[in-house]
Motif scaffolding. Structure first.
Motif, PDB file in Angstrom:
ATOM      1  N   THR A 186      45.914  41.024  46.230  1.00 52.19           N
ATOM      2  CA  THR A 186      47.306  41.460  46.246  1.00 52.19           C
ATOM      3  C   THR A 186      48.278  40.303  46.032  1.00 52.19           C
ATOM      4  O   THR A 186      49.477  40.470  46.192  1.00 52.19           O
ATOM      5  CB  THR A 186      47.632  42.161  47.583  1.00 52.19           C
ATOM      6  OG1 THR A 186      47.370  41.251  48.656  1.00 52.19           O
ATOM      7  CG2 THR A 186      46.825  43.435  47.753  1.00 52.19           C
ATOM      8  N   ARG A 194      39.449  43.370  46.136  1.00 44.35           N
ATOM      9  CA  ARG A 194      40.870  43.642  45.915  1.00 44.35           C
ATOM     10  C   ARG A 194      41.714  42.399  46.192  1.00 44.35           C
ATOM     11  O   ARG A 194      41.518  41.724  47.201  1.00 44.35           O
ATOM     12  CB  ARG A 194      41.290  44.795  46.814  1.00 44.35           C
ATOM     13  CG  ARG A 194      42.644  45.342  46.550  1.00 44.35           C
ATOM     14  CD  ARG A 194      42.870  46.539  47.463  1.00 44.35           C
ATOM     15  NE  ARG A 194      44.222  47.009  47.359  1.00 44.35           N
ATOM     16  CZ  ARG A 194      44.552  48.231  47.013  1.00 44.35           C
ATOM     17  NH1 ARG A 194      43.618  49.125  46.775  1.00 44.35           N
ATOM     18  NH2 ARG A 194      45.813  48.599  46.934  1.00 44.35           N
ATOM     19  N   GLY A 229      50.714  46.726  42.751  1.00 44.40           N
ATOM     20  CA  GLY A 229      50.604  45.676  43.749  1.00 44.40           C
ATOM     21  C   GLY A 229      49.213  45.125  43.990  1.00 44.40           C
ATOM     22  O   GLY A 229      49.003  44.386  44.950  1.00 44.40           O
ATOM     23  N   TYR A 230      48.240  45.442  43.122  1.00 48.03           N
ATOM     24  CA  TYR A 230      46.890  44.898  43.327  1.00 48.03           C
ATOM     25  C   TYR A 230      46.091  44.920  42.031  1.00 48.03           C
ATOM     26  O   TYR A 230      46.413  45.637  41.087  1.00 48.03           O
ATOM     27  CB  TYR A 230      46.120  45.689  44.385  1.00 48.03           C
ATOM     28  CG  TYR A 230      45.488  46.950  43.845  1.00 48.03           C
ATOM     29  CD1 TYR A 230      44.158  46.953  43.421  1.00 48.03           C
ATOM     30  CD2 TYR A 230      46.212  48.128  43.729  1.00 48.03           C
ATOM     31  CE1 TYR A 230      43.577  48.104  42.902  1.00 48.03           C
ATOM     32  CE2 TYR A 230      45.635  49.273  43.212  1.00 48.03           C
ATOM     33  CZ  TYR A 230      44.324  49.256  42.800  1.00 48.03           C
ATOM     34  OH  TYR A 230      43.749  50.380  42.273  1.00 48.03           O
ATOM     35  N   THR A 259      54.645  42.989  44.395  1.00 47.73           N
ATOM     36  CA  THR A 259      54.462  43.842  45.563  1.00 47.73           C
ATOM     37  C   THR A 259      55.393  45.043  45.419  1.00 47.73           C
ATOM     38  O   THR A 259      56.582  44.868  45.181  1.00 47.73           O
ATOM     39  CB  THR A 259      54.787  43.083  46.855  1.00 47.73           C
ATOM     40  OG1 THR A 259      54.029  41.877  46.872  1.00 47.73           O
ATOM     41  CG2 THR A 259      54.455  43.911  48.079  1.00 47.73           C
TER      42      THR A 259
END
Length: 125
Positions: free
Chosen positions: A30, A28, A20-21, A124
């Motif tokens: 996302t 960072r 998810g990142y 995600t």
């Protein structure tokens, strides 16, 4: 997974990635993003993989890269060939891979001074 960092601080490189990142120069992200050696464009598309449109690929064709690495998330998925028309018309190569492979490949090509773009779809968890 941590990745090797180049000594050129102005070069945008992936420094880590995970579920998810991804991180570019330790920042960072996302959401879906487009990374080029000189910039990061968050939210290059608002679509998930199944809803990608030719307009999304037209945006990639206009980014100034010679090759686009499409990171399709944790697993490899190929977009319909008709979506790739803007890239083909512009003579821009497209390589499709999972996001982790796209990050690694991008870092190598960008470090070599290539005009590369990584268009990542971030799923995600």
């Amino acid at each position: 997974m941590k990745l090797h960092v180049d000594n050129n601080p102005s070069l945008k490189l992936f420094t880590s990635h995970g579920d998810g990142y991804v991180a570019v120069n330790l920042e960072r992200y996302t959401t879906h993003l487009l990374v080029l050696p000189d910039r990061v464009e968050p939210d290059w598309t608002r679509h998930d993989f199944a809803a990608l449109e030719q307009q999304d690929f037209a945006h990639l064709a206009a980014c100034g890269a010679e090759i686009v690495l499409l990171g399709t998330g944790p697993r490899l998925r190929f977009p319909h060939p008709s979506l790739q028309q803007p890239l083909m018309a512009a003579g821009i190569g497209l390589e499709v891979m999972d996001t982790a492979a796209a990050c690694r490949t991008y870092n190598i090509l960008a470090s070599e001074g290539r005009k590369v773009a990584a268009a990542l779809l971030i799923d995600t968890p």
